[in-house]
Design a protein around this motif. Sequence first.
Motif, PDB file in Angstrom:
ATOM      1  N   ASP A  15      14.042   8.669  -1.405  1.00 55.52           N
ATOM      2  CA  ASP A  15      12.678   8.480  -1.921  1.00 55.52           C
ATOM      3  C   ASP A  15      12.416   7.024  -2.300  1.00 55.52           C
ATOM      4  OD1 ASP A  15      12.253  11.131  -1.562  1.00 55.52           O
ATOM      5  OD2 ASP A  15      12.273  11.677  -3.679  1.00 55.52           O
ATOM      6  N   GLU A  16      13.437   6.392  -2.869  1.00 51.70           N
ATOM      7  CA  GLU A  16      13.266   5.011  -3.328  1.00 51.70           C
ATOM      8  C   GLU A  16      12.949   4.075  -2.147  1.00 51.70           C
ATOM      9  OE1 GLU A  16      15.801   1.611  -5.726  1.00 51.70           O
ATOM     10  OE2 GLU A  16      16.725   3.541  -5.325  1.00 51.70           O
ATOM     11  N   PHE A  17      13.708   4.260  -1.056  1.00 52.60           N
ATOM     12  CA  PHE A  17      13.478   3.405   0.117  1.00 52.60           C
ATOM     13  C   PHE A  17      12.114   3.705   0.741  1.00 52.60           C
ATOM     14  CE2 PHE A  17      14.039   2.395   4.706  1.00 52.60           C
ATOM     15  CZ  PHE A  17      14.235   1.031   4.568  1.00 52.60           C
ATOM     16  N   TYR A  18      11.794   4.982   0.816  1.00 47.81           N
ATOM     17  CA  TYR A  18      10.481   5.385   1.365  1.00 47.81           C
ATOM     18  C   TYR A  18       9.352   4.708   0.573  1.00 47.81           C
ATOM     19  CZ  TYR A  18       6.506   8.271   2.712  1.00 47.81           C
ATOM     20  OH  TYR A  18       5.281   8.687   3.153  1.00 47.81           O
ATOM     21  N   ASP A  19       9.438   4.829  -0.765  1.00 46.95           N
ATOM     22  CA  ASP A  19       8.383   4.238  -1.608  1.00 46.95           C
ATOM     23  C   ASP A  19       8.314   2.721  -1.427  1.00 46.95           C
ATOM     24  OD1 ASP A  19       7.718   6.704  -2.570  1.00 46.95           O
ATOM     25  OD2 ASP A  19       8.777   6.493  -4.482  1.00 46.95           O
ATOM     26  N   LYS A  20       9.465   2.098  -1.346  1.00 52.27           N
ATOM     27  CA  LYS A  20       9.494   0.626  -1.237  1.00 52.27           C
ATOM     28  C   LYS A  20       8.737   0.155   0.001  1.00 52.27           C
ATOM     29  CE  LYS A  20      12.809  -3.175  -1.069  1.00 52.27           C
ATOM     30  NZ  LYS A  20      14.178  -3.518  -0.707  1.00 52.27           N
ATOM     31  N   VAL A  21       9.058   0.769   1.150  1.00 52.97           N
ATOM     32  CA  VAL A  21       8.450   0.320   2.411  1.00 52.97           C
ATOM     33  C   VAL A  21       6.971   0.704   2.478  1.00 52.97           C
ATOM     34  CG1 VAL A  21       8.559   0.500   4.926  1.00 52.97           C
ATOM     35  CG2 VAL A  21      10.674   0.440   3.593  1.00 52.97           C
ATOM     36  N   MET A  22       6.671   1.925   2.069  1.00 57.02           N
ATOM     37  CA  MET A  22       5.268   2.380   2.159  1.00 57.02           C
ATOM     38  C   MET A  22       4.373   1.673   1.136  1.00 57.02           C
ATOM     39  SD  MET A  22       5.203   4.302   4.778  1.00 57.02           S
ATOM     40  CE  MET A  22       3.607   5.107   4.725  1.00 57.02           C
ATOM     41  N   ASP A  23       4.914   1.423  -0.059  1.00 56.93           N
ATOM     42  CA  ASP A  23       4.113   0.707  -1.066  1.00 56.93           C
ATOM     43  C   ASP A  23       3.786  -0.704  -0.587  1.00 56.93           C
ATOM     44  OD1 ASP A  23       4.188   2.904  -2.685  1.00 56.93           O
ATOM     45  OD2 ASP A  23       5.606   2.081  -4.145  1.00 56.93           O
ATOM     46  N   LEU A  24       4.779  -1.355  -0.001  1.00 50.69           N
ATOM     47  CA  LEU A  24       4.592  -2.744   0.428  1.00 50.69           C
ATOM     48  C   LEU A  24       3.605  -2.873   1.588  1.00 50.69           C
ATOM     49  CD1 LEU A  24       5.339  -5.738   0.348  1.00 50.69           C
ATOM     50  CD2 LEU A  24       7.393  -5.207   1.680  1.00 50.69           C
ATOM     51  N   ASN A  25       3.670  -1.938   2.528  1.00 53.44           N
ATOM     52  CA  ASN A  25       2.847  -2.092   3.741  1.00 53.44           C
ATOM     53  C   ASN A  25       1.602  -1.211   3.796  1.00 53.44           C
ATOM     54  OD1 ASN A  25       4.520  -4.005   5.427  1.00 53.44           O
ATOM     55  ND2 ASN A  25       6.045  -2.435   4.964  1.00 53.44           N
ATOM     56  N   ALA A  26       1.656  -0.035   3.171  1.00 50.77           N
ATOM     57  CA  ALA A  26       0.518   0.887   3.253  1.00 50.77           C
ATOM     58  C   ALA A  26      -0.302   0.877   1.968  1.00 50.77           C
ATOM     59  CB  ALA A  26       1.019   2.297   3.571  1.00 50.77           C
ATOM     60  N   ARG A  27       0.357   1.173   0.848  1.00 49.42           N
ATOM     61  CA  ARG A  27      -0.394   1.212  -0.425  1.00 49.42           C
ATOM     62  C   ARG A  27      -1.110  -0.122  -0.687  1.00 49.42           C
ATOM     63  NH1 ARG A  27       0.135   4.110  -5.149  1.00 49.42           N
ATOM     64  NH2 ARG A  27       2.204   4.884  -4.594  1.00 49.42           N
ATOM     65  N   SER A  28      -0.431  -1.225  -0.438  1.00 49.03           N
ATOM     66  CA  SER A  28      -1.009  -2.546  -0.733  1.00 49.03           C
ATOM     67  C   SER A  28      -2.340  -2.717  -0.004  1.00 49.03           C
ATOM     68  CB  SER A  28      -0.025  -3.652  -0.336  1.00 49.03           C
ATOM     69  OG  SER A  28       0.248  -3.595   1.055  1.00 49.03           O
ATOM     70  N   ALA A  29      -2.363  -2.470   1.295  1.00 49.38           N
ATOM     71  CA  ALA A  29      -3.592  -2.661   2.082  1.00 49.38           C
ATOM     72  C   ALA A  29      -4.651  -1.628   1.709  1.00 49.38           C
ATOM     73  CB  ALA A  29      -3.273  -2.575   3.579  1.00 49.38           C
ATOM     74  N   LEU A  30      -4.194  -0.394   1.487  1.00 48.80           N
ATOM     75  CA  LEU A  30      -5.122   0.679   1.101  1.00 48.80           C
ATOM     76  C   LEU A  30      -5.852   0.329  -0.196  1.00 48.80           C
ATOM     77  CD1 LEU A  30      -6.112   3.714   1.365  1.00 48.80           C
ATOM     78  CD2 LEU A  30      -4.224   4.240  -0.179  1.00 48.80           C
ATOM     79  N   MET A  31      -5.088  -0.037  -1.219  1.00 48.82           N
ATOM     80  CA  MET A  31      -5.685  -0.232  -2.540  1.00 48.82           C
ATOM     81  C   MET A  31      -6.503  -1.528  -2.616  1.00 48.82           C
ATOM     82  SD  MET A  31      -5.444   2.269  -4.450  1.00 48.82           S
ATOM     83  CE  MET A  31      -4.697   3.884  -4.314  1.00 48.82           C
ATOM     84  N   VAL A  32      -6.026  -2.582  -1.979  1.00 50.34           N
ATOM     85  CA  VAL A  32      -6.827  -3.825  -2.010  1.00 50.34           C
ATOM     86  C   VAL A  32      -8.151  -3.580  -1.279  1.00 50.34           C
ATOM     87  CG1 VAL A  32      -6.961  -6.255  -1.346  1.00 50.34           C
ATOM     88  CG2 VAL A  32      -4.818  -5.333  -2.221  1.00 50.34           C
ATOM     89  N   THR A  33      -8.100  -2.848  -0.177  1.00 52.34           N
ATOM     90  CA  THR A  33      -9.340  -2.558   0.562  1.00 52.34           C
ATOM     91  C   THR A  33     -10.250  -1.658  -0.263  1.00 52.34           C
ATOM     92  OG1 THR A  33      -8.085  -2.696   2.624  1.00 52.34           O
ATOM     93  CG2 THR A  33     -10.280  -1.722   2.767  1.00 52.34           C
ATOM     94  N   ARG A  34      -9.660  -0.626  -0.884  1.00 54.30           N
ATOM     95  CA  ARG A  34     -10.438   0.305  -1.698  1.00 54.30           C
ATOM     96  C   ARG A  34     -11.237  -0.449  -2.769  1.00 54.30           C
ATOM     97  NH1 ARG A  34     -11.291   2.460  -6.454  1.00 54.30           N
ATOM     98  NH2 ARG A  34     -10.717   4.548  -7.108  1.00 54.30           N
ATOM     99  N   TYR A  35     -10.575  -1.353  -3.486  1.00 55.12           N
ATOM    100  CA  TYR A  35     -11.267  -2.064  -4.571  1.00 55.12           C
ATOM    101  C   TYR A  35     -12.224  -3.139  -4.037  1.00 55.12           C
ATOM    102  CZ  TYR A  35      -8.338   0.469  -7.823  1.00 55.12           C
ATOM    103  OH  TYR A  35      -7.743   1.487  -8.537  1.00 55.12           O
ATOM    104  N   SER A  36     -12.035  -3.568  -2.804  1.00 57.01           N
ATOM    105  CA  SER A  36     -12.896  -4.620  -2.227  1.00 57.01           C
ATOM    106  C   SER A  36     -14.184  -4.075  -1.623  1.00 57.01           C
ATOM    107  CB  SER A  36     -12.138  -5.367  -1.115  1.00 57.01           C
ATOM    108  OG  SER A  36     -10.992  -5.994  -1.625  1.00 57.01           O
ATOM    109  N   ILE A  37     -14.191  -2.782  -1.277  1.00 60.83           N
ATOM    110  CA  ILE A  37     -15.322  -2.216  -0.524  1.00 60.83           C
ATOM    111  C   ILE A  37     -16.697  -2.514  -1.153  1.00 60.83           C
ATOM    112  CG2 ILE A  37     -16.448  -0.009   0.102  1.00 60.83           C
ATOM    113  CD1 ILE A  37     -14.441  -0.777   2.206  1.00 60.83           C
ATOM    114  N   PRO A  38     -16.904  -2.312  -2.463  1.00 62.38           N
ATOM    115  CA  PRO A  38     -18.240  -2.573  -3.006  1.00 62.38           C
ATOM    116  C   PRO A  38     -18.702  -4.021  -2.779  1.00 62.38           C
ATOM    117  CG  PRO A  38     -16.864  -1.431  -4.621  1.00 62.38           C
ATOM    118  CD  PRO A  38     -15.966  -1.796  -3.481  1.00 62.38           C
TER     119      PRO A  38
END
Length: 260
Positions: free
Chosen positions: A109-132
């Motif tokens: 789980d730790e490795f999964y979270d590390k890779v997905m947080d860095l590449n997926a969550r980061s882009a998802l959340m920055v885009t989410r907050y930028s949309i307005p």
Amino acid sequence: MFGDLVGKRVLITGSTAGIGLAVAKLFAHKGAKVALNGRTLSPAAESALKEVRELANEGDVIFIPADLTQSSECEKLVNSFVAEFGGIDVLINNAGGLGGRSSLEDIDDEFYDKVMDLNARSALMVTRYSIPYLRSSAAESGTTASVISTGSIAGREGGGLGASLYAASKAWLHNVHRNWVKEYTKDNIRFNIIAPGTIDTDFHADKSDELKEKIASTIAFGRFGLSEEMAPSFAFFASHNCSGYITGQILDVNGGQMCP
Ligand code: NAD
């Protein structure tokens, strides 16, 4: 060319080194207002900031520290950028990396979270907050706002040994853009991906010269790409004049390493 980038407010994540830094330099040179981002203002980040500032107009380049593996930091990055420049015209989701290698049977789980947080969550959340802000930018300019994310050749072909999650995270990014096109084209926000092949950056710092030569031999051009060769493609997708009717696309900048 790229004349409409003058004065554009451009947030570039992961831009203290490599591809992101080259992109920041080009946008600064073209007269845009640019925020560099990395986890902290390290000595290397400070020197990157100095280099970009030398190419820009006074006050047009800032640095915002944020570790984008955490959603709260993604929100903080967007808020800090808007506090400084009053809005966002172009968002470039470039922060990312391999996050290590692991065979399927060793993934936890730790490795999964590390890779997905860095590449997926980061882009998802920055885009989410930028949309307005992107929505307002498009409405106020009467043109389009642009989101550009750095994907990967790995997202196309599955990645190298041990890089399954990295490759999957980039494929995830390629695909989530397709969904965002459906939801936000009505707001005149465009979403495009640049998929680099093998580019000579710290990303490959763990590889021996022998391995690098082997990889280079699989590239039609016979060599790794340079970060400076990546940057103009980002400017193309950021410029409404160049790409105002282009959205939901993946541009492979890979020297012929793979022709999808
Ligand atoms: P790099 O290591 O030189 O740059 C990575 C940048 O991301 C740095 O500025 C770093 O400070 C920043 N960063 C890393 N973790 C971060 C975090 N948690 N929060 C905020 N910033 C963070 O690597 P690069 O090759 O320039 O990679 C840039 C992008 O290109 C990445 O998304 C990478 O996956 C992608 N990519 C690179 C290649 C390649 O061959 N170099 C190939 C395909 C895709």
